[in-house]
Design an enzyme around this catalytic site. Structure first.
Site, PDB file in Angstrom:
ATOM      1  N   LYS A 121       0.858  -1.184   0.000  1.00 19.20           N
ATOM      2  CA  LYS A 121       0.000   0.000   0.000  1.00 19.20           C
ATOM      3  C   LYS A 121       0.889   1.227   0.000  1.00 19.20           C
ATOM      4  CE  LYS A 121      -4.465   0.822   0.103  1.00 19.20           C
ATOM      5  NZ  LYS A 121      -5.555  -0.024  -0.427  1.00 19.20           N
TER       6      LYS A 121
HETATM    7  P1  NAD Z   1     -13.060   7.758  -2.692  1.00 22.72           P
HETATM    8  O1  NAD Z   1     -12.065   8.800  -2.360  1.00 22.72           O
HETATM    9  O2  NAD Z   1     -13.503   7.573  -4.088  1.00 22.72           O
HETATM   10  O3  NAD Z   1     -14.386   7.989  -1.801  1.00 22.72           O
HETATM   11  C1  NAD Z   1     -14.373   8.098  -0.410  1.00 22.72           C
HETATM   12  C2  NAD Z   1     -15.744   8.620   0.008  1.00 22.72           C
HETATM   13  O4  NAD Z   1     -15.847   8.615   1.436  1.00 22.72           O
HETATM   14  C3  NAD Z   1     -16.041  10.056  -0.419  1.00 22.72           C
HETATM   15  O5  NAD Z   1     -17.403  10.155  -0.795  1.00 22.72           O
HETATM   16  C4  NAD Z   1     -15.777  10.848   0.850  1.00 22.72           C
HETATM   17  O6  NAD Z   1     -16.494  12.090   0.888  1.00 22.72           O
HETATM   18  C5  NAD Z   1     -16.318   9.881   1.871  1.00 22.72           C
HETATM   19  N1  NAD Z   1     -15.840  10.104   3.226  1.00 22.72           N
HETATM   20  C6  NAD Z   1     -14.595  10.401   3.657  1.00 22.72           C
HETATM   21  N2  NAD Z   1     -14.597  10.517   4.983  1.00 22.72           N
HETATM   22  C7  NAD Z   1     -15.857  10.250   5.399  1.00 22.72           C
HETATM   23  C8  NAD Z   1     -16.503  10.206   6.657  1.00 22.72           C
HETATM   24  N3  NAD Z   1     -15.825  10.434   7.782  1.00 22.72           N
HETATM   25  N4  NAD Z   1     -17.821   9.904   6.697  1.00 22.72           N
HETATM   26  C9  NAD Z   1     -18.513   9.646   5.576  1.00 22.72           C
HETATM   27  N5  NAD Z   1     -17.960   9.688   4.354  1.00 22.72           N
HETATM   28  C10 NAD Z   1     -16.663   9.996   4.278  1.00 22.72           C
HETATM   29  O7  NAD Z   1     -12.469   6.396  -2.072  1.00 22.72           O
HETATM   30  P2  NAD Z   1     -12.815   4.900  -2.498  1.00 22.72           P
HETATM   31  O8  NAD Z   1     -11.851   4.473  -3.525  1.00 22.72           O
HETATM   32  O9  NAD Z   1     -14.287   4.794  -2.727  1.00 22.72           O
HETATM   33  O10 NAD Z   1     -12.397   4.136  -1.158  1.00 22.72           O
HETATM   34  C11 NAD Z   1     -13.269   4.050  -0.034  1.00 22.72           C
HETATM   35  C12 NAD Z   1     -12.801   2.914   0.858  1.00 22.72           C
HETATM   36  O11 NAD Z   1     -12.807   1.701   0.110  1.00 22.72           O
HETATM   37  C13 NAD Z   1     -11.387   3.041   1.422  1.00 22.72           C
HETATM   38  O12 NAD Z   1     -11.346   2.430   2.698  1.00 22.72           O
HETATM   39  C14 NAD Z   1     -10.559   2.221   0.445  1.00 22.72           C
HETATM   40  O13 NAD Z   1      -9.355   1.749   1.025  1.00 22.72           O
HETATM   41  C15 NAD Z   1     -11.521   1.096   0.171  1.00 22.72           C
HETATM   42  N6  NAD Z   1     -11.278   0.371  -1.076  1.00 22.72           N
HETATM   43  C16 NAD Z   1     -11.273   1.003  -2.274  1.00 22.72           C
HETATM   44  C17 NAD Z   1     -11.069   0.265  -3.444  1.00 22.72           C
HETATM   45  C18 NAD Z   1     -11.148   0.896  -4.803  1.00 22.72           C
HETATM   46  O14 NAD Z   1     -11.070   0.143  -5.794  1.00 22.72           O
HETATM   47  N7  NAD Z   1     -11.309   2.187  -4.939  1.00 22.72           N
HETATM   48  C19 NAD Z   1     -10.842  -1.103  -3.358  1.00 22.72           C
HETATM   49  C20 NAD Z   1     -10.851  -1.728  -2.113  1.00 22.72           C
HETATM   50  C21 NAD Z   1     -11.088  -0.977  -0.974  1.00 22.72           C
END
Ligand code: NAD
Length: 431
Positions: A121
């Site tokens: 990561k």
């Molecule tokens: P992103 O940046 O696209 O979206 C994150 C979202 O969470 C945004 O809408 C943001 O406003 C919101 N957010 C942030 N803090 C918040 C809070 N305290 N309360 C409510 N909403 C909040 O990120 P993403 O890629 O969607 O990733 C989200 C999660 O999923 C992370 O934990 C990431 O590690 C995990 N993840 C992502 C992927 C991927 O393919 N993008 C894959 C596996 C896991």
């Protein structure tokens, strides 16, 4: 030369996550799983720590002519099963311990899905919303140069995570390729289609969340058309999960982002909300729902809760109040171990992060394979393969849960740790 320091706690004070240290959580989860297995103690010592850590402080030219110093990390947890794989996070609260935990979780995720990778990561302490596109490009290109001693298609393959996207990956791929003198699409995944990205990658994590949630509903004898869903976070994972679950007939009654939450017991039109967020950059102000807080969203009376924002959202403080029947962890590490115990006692069916959100890394694996072969698959082929592997892994974890009489998270960890320990034993210690 004016140099501004943007390290944690200096320009930004907002921590990424409330609650316990994520790496301690990851190690505790490992320890609990290891108790079920007879792992050689020396192998265990290796598996419960990370193998490589790179910390970089690097300067970036800002639009106003100043130069700012940023801090970034890349952590490789384990290299026994192949090259390492894992996303790059841009967030003001990124810490080394968070990146270490996320790297370890990636190792387990890849093992459960039998993907030939170890976990890694990366992260930069930055609020990407406060940088212009040019500044973001400068930051990404310089960070990629700093990481070039570690990353490569055969060694460590980054992907998007919170705060990064396909454009970030395009800049990373281009920077790495410029150093090499030829195009190296397989160095990152989650790229735009035009430079070797895969069909279906953008929505893959959300699609995986949808697939395992539908399997859980079937397992519990619940129907989609009576299922209500609350989604925390409306970014890549949250918005795609909401859209695809709605397509299956579930009713999305609440969503949130960093600005707060929306609640509409009769259902939120996800397509309308997506259009609204594309225009306004936030869900704030969307007219067809009531405003509630993020904390309230987590404890709504819904069938499925999808935390899809960040770590440590379900803690001892709110676990007792959670009313959902199923939790599908779209985010990494949204539940603390103490909260897990409470949820188990309440009989909530948990689909843990290492299972629920692995759709992203699975299609990343497909993308990497396609790039290496220079031969691309259709969206139908991708979705079909993803569906098969998600269902298969869900039922493997379910079977392990029954075999060991444990919860889903522990069952997933037991499978994963055994898989990685087998690889470690086979390779033994060099020299
Ligand atoms: P992103 O940046 O696209 O979206 C994150 C979202 O969470 C945004 O809408 C943001 O406003 C919101 N957010 C942030 N803090 C918040 C809070 N305290 N309360 C409510 N909403 C909040 O990120 P993403 O890629 O969607 O990733 C989200 C999660 O999923 C992370 O934990 C990431 O590690 C995990 N993840 C992502 C992927 C991927 O393919 N993008 C894959 C596996 C896991």
């Amino acid at each position: 030369m004016r140099v501004q320091i943007a390290q944690r706690g200096q320009v930004y004070s907002k921590a990424a996550s409330k609650g316990p240290n994520p790496f301690e959580t990851a190690q505790r989860q490992y320890d609990i799983a290891a108790q079920f297995l007879s792992i050689d103690p020396s192998v265990s010592t290796i598996l419960r720590d990370v193998q490589r850590i790179l910390t970089v402080n690097f300067p970036v030219h800002m639009d106003d002519g100043s130069i700012r110093l940023f801090t970034g990390y890349r952590v490789q947890h384990n290299l026994h099963r192949g090259p390492t794989k894992g996303g790059i996070r841009y967030h003001p609260g990124v810490t080394l311990d968070e990146v270490k935990a996320l790297a370890m979780w990636m190792t387990w995720k890849c093992a459960i899905f039998n993907l030939p990778f170890g976990g890694a990561k990366g992260g930069v302490v930055v609020d990407p919303k406060r940088l212009s596109q040019i500044e973001l490009e400068h930051l990404t290109r310089r960070f990629t140069s700093e990481l070039s001693i570690l990353i490569g298609p055969e060694s460590d393959i980054p992907a998007p995570d919170m705060g990064t996207n396909a454009q970030t990956m395009a800049w990373m791929m281009d920077t790495y390729s410029m150093h090499k003198g030829y195009s190296v699409p397989a160095v990152v995944t989650g790229k735009p289609l035009s430079i070797g990205g895969s069909q279906g990658r953008d929505e893959a994590t959300g699609r995986g969340v949808m697939i395992v949630t539908m399997e859980a509903l079937k397992h519990l004898g619940l129907a989609a058309d009576t299922t209500t869903v609350a989604v925390q976070g409306f970014g890549n994972v949250g918005s795609n999960s909401a859209r695809l679950l709605a397509e299956q007939g579930c009713k999305i009654v609440a969503v949130s982002d960093v600005s707060g939450a929306l609640y509409a017991p009769k259902g939120i039109n996800v397509a309308d909300l997506t259009r609204y967020t594309q225009e306004h950059g936030t869900i704030e102000g969307f007219p067809h729902a009531d405003r509630i807080t993020n904390d309230q969203l987590l404890t709504l009376p819904v069938t499925v809760l999808v935390p899809a924002a960040m770590e440590n959202q379900i803690t001892l403080e709110n676990a007792e109040d959670i009313q959902a029947r199923i939790i599908t962890e779209g985010a990494n590490g949204p539940t603390t171990p103490e909260a897990d115990d409470v949820l188990n006692e309440k009989g909530i069916f948990m689909i843990p992060d290492v299972l629920a959100n692995a759709g992203g890394v699975t299609v990343s694996y497909f993308e990497w394979v396609q790039d290496l072969q220079h031969f691309f698959w259709t969206e139908e082929e991708i979705n079909e393969r993803l569906h098969k592997i998600m269902r298969h892994s869900f039922h493997r974890v379910l079977a392990a849960r029954e075999m060991h009489s444990v919860d889903m998270r522990l069952a997933a960890y037991i499978l994963a740790v055994q898989t990685v320990a087998d690889a470690s034993n086979a390779r033994s210690i060099y020299p």
